[in-house]
Design a protein around this motif. Sequence first.
Motif, PDB file in Angstrom:
ATOM      1  N   SER A 151      53.967   6.641  69.313  1.00  0.00           N
ATOM      2  CA  SER A 151      53.904   6.815  70.766  1.00  0.00           C
ATOM      3  C   SER A 151      54.687   8.054  71.177  1.00  0.00           C
ATOM      4  CB  SER A 151      54.477   5.589  71.483  1.00  0.00           C
ATOM      5  OG  SER A 151      55.840   5.419  71.137  1.00  0.00           O
ATOM      6  N   LEU A 152      54.205   8.691  72.239  1.00  0.00           N
ATOM      7  CA  LEU A 152      54.878   9.880  72.753  1.00  0.00           C
ATOM      8  C   LEU A 152      56.100   9.494  73.563  1.00  0.00           C
ATOM      9  CD1 LEU A 152      51.827  11.979  73.969  1.00  0.00           C
ATOM     10  CD2 LEU A 152      53.346  12.542  72.072  1.00  0.00           C
ATOM     11  N   PRO A 153      57.190  10.249  73.458  1.00  0.00           N
ATOM     12  CA  PRO A 153      58.342   9.987  74.324  1.00  0.00           C
ATOM     13  C   PRO A 153      57.950  10.168  75.789  1.00  0.00           C
ATOM     14  CG  PRO A 153      58.899  11.520  72.555  1.00  0.00           C
ATOM     15  CD  PRO A 153      57.414  11.357  72.548  1.00  0.00           C
ATOM     16  N   ALA A 154      58.610   9.430  76.647  1.00  0.00           N
ATOM     17  CA  ALA A 154      58.313   9.537  78.078  1.00  0.00           C
ATOM     18  C   ALA A 154      58.655  10.936  78.576  1.00  0.00           C
ATOM     19  CB  ALA A 154      59.122   8.501  78.857  1.00  0.00           C
ATOM     20  N   PRO A 155      57.790  11.523  79.400  1.00  0.00           N
ATOM     21  CA  PRO A 155      58.099  12.845  79.945  1.00  0.00           C
ATOM     22  C   PRO A 155      59.405  12.832  80.739  1.00  0.00           C
ATOM     23  CG  PRO A 155      55.810  12.235  80.379  1.00  0.00           C
ATOM     24  CD  PRO A 155      56.501  11.015  79.872  1.00  0.00           C
ATOM     25  N   ALA A 156      60.129  13.917  80.651  1.00  0.00           N
ATOM     26  CA  ALA A 156      61.389  14.040  81.391  1.00  0.00           C
ATOM     27  C   ALA A 156      61.150  14.821  82.673  1.00  0.00           C
ATOM     28  CB  ALA A 156      62.421  14.767  80.532  1.00  0.00           C
ATOM     29  N   PRO A 157      61.929  14.557  83.702  1.00  0.00           N
ATOM     30  CA  PRO A 157      61.775  15.335  84.937  1.00  0.00           C
ATOM     31  C   PRO A 157      62.018  16.813  84.673  1.00  0.00           C
ATOM     32  CG  PRO A 157      63.205  13.434  85.272  1.00  0.00           C
ATOM     33  CD  PRO A 157      62.992  13.567  83.800  1.00  0.00           C
ATOM     34  N   ALA A 158      61.251  17.662  85.334  1.00  0.00           N
ATOM     35  CA  ALA A 158      61.459  19.104  85.202  1.00  0.00           C
ATOM     36  C   ALA A 158      62.776  19.497  85.862  1.00  0.00           C
ATOM     37  CB  ALA A 158      60.311  19.862  85.844  1.00  0.00           C
ATOM     38  N   ASP A 159      63.417  20.511  85.314  1.00  0.00           N
ATOM     39  CA  ASP A 159      64.642  21.038  85.915  1.00  0.00           C
ATOM     40  C   ASP A 159      64.343  21.987  87.066  1.00  0.00           C
ATOM     41  OD1 ASP A 159      66.317  19.725  84.063  1.00  0.00           O
ATOM     42  OD2 ASP A 159      66.019  21.338  82.606  1.00  0.00           O
ATOM     43  N   GLY A 160      63.141  22.551  87.073  1.00  0.00           N
ATOM     44  CA  GLY A 160      62.812  23.502  88.126  1.00  0.00           C
ATOM     45  C   GLY A 160      61.327  23.796  88.171  1.00  0.00           C
ATOM     46  N   VAL A 161      60.901  24.331  89.312  1.00  0.00           N
ATOM     47  CA  VAL A 161      59.526  24.796  89.494  1.00  0.00           C
ATOM     48  C   VAL A 161      59.610  26.200  90.052  1.00  0.00           C
ATOM     49  CG1 VAL A 161      57.326  24.432  90.668  1.00  0.00           C
ATOM     50  CG2 VAL A 161      58.693  22.456  89.957  1.00  0.00           C
ATOM     51  N   LEU A 162      58.916  27.133  89.424  1.00  0.00           N
ATOM     52  CA  LEU A 162      58.974  28.508  89.910  1.00  0.00           C
ATOM     53  C   LEU A 162      57.571  29.069  90.130  1.00  0.00           C
ATOM     54  CD1 LEU A 162      58.239  30.084  87.090  1.00  0.00           C
ATOM     55  CD2 LEU A 162      60.696  29.912  86.681  1.00  0.00           C
ATOM     56  N   VAL A 163      57.533  30.140  90.886  1.00  0.00           N
ATOM     57  CA  VAL A 163      56.283  30.819  91.202  1.00  0.00           C
ATOM     58  C   VAL A 163      56.003  31.867  90.128  1.00  0.00           C
ATOM     59  CG1 VAL A 163      55.206  32.438  92.840  1.00  0.00           C
ATOM     60  CG2 VAL A 163      56.404  30.406  93.677  1.00  0.00           C
ATOM     61  N   THR A 164      54.741  32.016  89.783  1.00  0.00           N
ATOM     62  CA  THR A 164      54.344  33.125  88.915  1.00  0.00           C
ATOM     63  C   THR A 164      53.592  34.162  89.741  1.00  0.00           C
ATOM     64  OG1 THR A 164      52.284  32.005  88.309  1.00  0.00           O
ATOM     65  CG2 THR A 164      54.191  31.641  86.896  1.00  0.00           C
ATOM     66  N   ASP A 165      53.717  35.428  89.342  1.00  0.00           N
ATOM     67  CA  ASP A 165      53.049  36.496  90.078  1.00  0.00           C
ATOM     68  C   ASP A 165      51.620  36.667  89.565  1.00  0.00           C
ATOM     69  OD1 ASP A 165      53.101  37.966  87.720  1.00  0.00           O
ATOM     70  OD2 ASP A 165      54.711  39.298  88.365  1.00  0.00           O
ATOM     71  N   PRO A 166      50.828  37.577  90.161  1.00  0.00           N
ATOM     72  CA  PRO A 166      49.426  37.715  89.735  1.00  0.00           C
ATOM     73  C   PRO A 166      49.263  38.063  88.254  1.00  0.00           C
ATOM     74  CG  PRO A 166      49.743  38.777  91.852  1.00  0.00           C
ATOM     75  CD  PRO A 166      51.104  38.384  91.372  1.00  0.00           C
ATOM     76  N   GLY A 167      50.279  38.664  87.651  1.00  0.00           N
ATOM     77  CA  GLY A 167      50.212  38.975  86.231  1.00  0.00           C
ATOM     78  C   GLY A 167      50.650  37.836  85.335  1.00  0.00           C
ATOM     79  N   GLY A 168      50.989  36.677  85.925  1.00  0.00           N
ATOM     80  CA  GLY A 168      51.429  35.524  85.147  1.00  0.00           C
ATOM     81  C   GLY A 168      52.898  35.533  84.810  1.00  0.00           C
ATOM     82  N   ARG A 169      53.655  36.475  85.349  1.00  0.00           N
ATOM     83  CA  ARG A 169      55.090  36.554  85.051  1.00  0.00           C
ATOM     84  C   ARG A 169      55.876  35.573  85.921  1.00  0.00           C
ATOM     85  NH1 ARG A 169      53.143  41.819  84.839  1.00  0.00           N
ATOM     86  NH2 ARG A 169      53.420  41.986  87.089  1.00  0.00           N
ATOM     87  N   ASP A 170      56.861  34.951  85.302  1.00  0.00           N
ATOM     88  CA  ASP A 170      57.722  34.019  86.030  1.00  0.00           C
ATOM     89  C   ASP A 170      58.594  34.755  87.043  1.00  0.00           C
ATOM     90  OD1 ASP A 170      56.705  31.946  84.567  1.00  0.00           O
ATOM     91  OD2 ASP A 170      58.444  31.766  83.223  1.00  0.00           O
ATOM     92  N   GLN A 171      58.794  34.126  88.192  1.00  0.00           N
ATOM     93  CA  GLN A 171      59.677  34.653  89.234  1.00  0.00           C
ATOM     94  C   GLN A 171      60.799  33.640  89.474  1.00  0.00           C
ATOM     95  OE1 GLN A 171      59.142  37.808  90.632  1.00  0.00           O
ATOM     96  NE2 GLN A 171      57.598  37.877  89.029  1.00  0.00           N
TER      97      GLN A 171
END
Length: 352
Positions: A151-171
């Motif tokens: 069985s797969l371990p339960a997913p953990a809460p994310a530490d953060g959510v960020l926006v990516t730009d049109p080129g796919g780069r993290d901001q």
Amino acid sequence: MTAYEPPHGPGTEAYDAVVLAGGAARRLGGADKPGVRVGGRALLDRVLAACAGARTTVVVADPRPTARPVLWAREEPPGGGPLAALDAGLRRTTAPYVVVLSADLPFLAEETVRRLLDSLRGSAVAPQGAAPDVVEGTGGTAPPTGAPGGSLPAPAPADGVLVTDPGGRDQPLVAAYRADALRRELARLGAEYGGTAGLPLRRLVGALRLTRITDPVASFDCDTWDDIAAARARIREHGHVLDEWISAVKDELGIDLDVDTRELLDLARDAAHNVARPAAPLTTFLVGYAAAKAGGGPEAVAEAARKATALALGWADETEAAASDATPGSSDAKPGSPATGSGAPHSAPDAG
């Protein structure tokens, strides 16, 4: 200034905001980038408007006048870089979630901030090492190593959510984070390197469990004068200019009032069409004055606009009736009116 504290409904988890505004702006020739105006508003004020729902907003920079009350912080040493600036700002926050923003985002909107927070509150990511292994030659997958019973371990809460730009780069400076995760990693980095000054932001971001959303408009930042020119040009496009102008005026006048602009535009049209063109701006001014005397608020504006609109339409009805009365042969002409000649003085007949 004191922190701005908007109301929060039952069950709503508060968030704080940290805005990094103390960079050197080398690509702008050392200009005061947070104070550069786009659409009549300073870049910093535009970002502050986007996070107006924050319980506390901390700006990491030297204090300056702003359209909204904020708290001020400064990294040690000044100019110590974005990681040190984030560390300084985070120390003045208490909410479980923190929105982290740079001060050069001309198109960031409250909607994007809400999306980030909603995504973070509902997010979960698979623990590291939990990805299933590909079983060579079968096209299938095997349970991850070490997972009991496959069985797969339960997913953990994310530490953060960020926006990516049109080129796919993290901001990472257009993002929402769990405050405890940021504090944990900042403390670890500080202990490992003897402080956070001079460390690149990627050392922090690389240690966090992150998810992402795409928002090419909100991720647009102003690093160069060409970026500033492009932002100013876009704001003056037909589809944006009215909202931008109203926001700029409200900032300049120090008011925070959301009203039905279509209703006011309809009033101005009716006053101009049914009374006279100069009546439009004068009437809308008087509506605002009456609403302020009544205690202000969108409801007061709407009520004053309703009364003024009814008056303008009534004025038009009177004008049409008067024109009808003055038309010879009109079936609507009233006895005794100039159009009928009844009641008008008669010349005396010739005597001879």
